[in-house]
Design an enzyme around this catalytic site. Sequence first.
Site, PDB file in Angstrom:
ATOM      1  N   HIS A 138      -7.196  -4.826  10.431  1.00 31.26           N
ATOM      2  CA  HIS A 138      -6.964  -4.598   9.001  1.00 31.26           C
ATOM      3  C   HIS A 138      -5.687  -5.302   8.552  1.00 31.26           C
ATOM      4  CE1 HIS A 138      -4.588  -0.539   9.552  1.00 31.26           C
ATOM      5  NE2 HIS A 138      -3.780  -1.566   9.650  1.00 31.26           N
ATOM      6  N   GLU A 165      -9.658  -1.987   5.540  1.00 37.05           N
ATOM      7  CA  GLU A 165     -10.275  -1.721   6.836  1.00 37.05           C
ATOM      8  C   GLU A 165     -11.499  -2.625   7.016  1.00 37.05           C
ATOM      9  OE1 GLU A 165      -8.613  -0.004   8.807  1.00 37.05           O
ATOM     10  OE2 GLU A 165      -7.757   1.800   7.898  1.00 37.05           O
ATOM     11  N   ASP A 197       0.812  -1.213   0.000  1.00 39.93           N
ATOM     12  CA  ASP A 197       0.000   0.000   0.000  1.00 39.93           C
ATOM     13  C   ASP A 197       0.847   1.265   0.000  1.00 39.93           C
ATOM     14  OD1 ASP A 197       0.950  -0.438   2.574  1.00 39.93           O
ATOM     15  OD2 ASP A 197      -1.012  -0.785   3.452  1.00 39.93           O
TER      16      ASP A 197
END
Length: 241
Positions: free
Chosen positions: A137, A142, A67
């Site tokens: 998460h 999430e 990410d």
Amino acid sequence: MKVIVAKDYEELSERAFEIMKAVVQNNPQAVLGLATGSTPLGLYQKMVKDHEREGTSYQKIRTVNLDEYAGLGPENDQSYAYFMKKNLFDGIGIPPENTHIENGLAGDTEAECARYNALLSDLRQDIQLLGIGSNGHIAFNEPGTPFSSETHVVELAESTIRDNSRLFEREEDVPRRAFTMGLKNIMNAEKILVLANGANKAKAVRGLVEGEITERLPASVLRMHPDCTLIVDEDAASLLS
Ligand code: PGA
């Protein structure tokens, strides 16, 4: 899921290193799925030390990261691209063109997600490393994220912004949006290695190991993976029965 309880963070990092090193030794062109955050730092230090002392080569290794914050470029010292360069890539001599992460500065976010999904289908992870958030998460998926999700842009949960604010000068400085691999991209990995240390992860770890498999706890999807190892320290394991 295989669960290993290590006595402390040092032992957790050592066990994780042994698994990662075996993947690199078995296949010098392996694709490593990597993660940022405090948890993998001990493992990364061991990989750097091993590269320096034993000469383990990363010339042909490829990496894909989970990410990246939206709005931050690789020159920004809060970006995950910067974190990876500083904490691992510079120390293991991997060619920068072999390392991949979402482009936080992409103007067309949809096109960027499509590009990253295509890249991930070419570069299937031989191993995917993961931390876990205190809310369960994985990457920035999430609670409530569909198990079928692919790379997408997320609004970060308040708890994540709070957890991550320790790394920023002020809480307002934490970006509110991020690109993240989806749960389906993560589950596509050949092997998964999850690390968790500290008492603030104990509840999420209990949910992961003993709770219901539910999108309310994104990490619980990992119980459906055929080759997933979780390494926890005693604090993170403290609520396991
Ligand atoms: P941490 O983050 O390693 O900094 O605890 C883990 C995560 O939020 O996935």
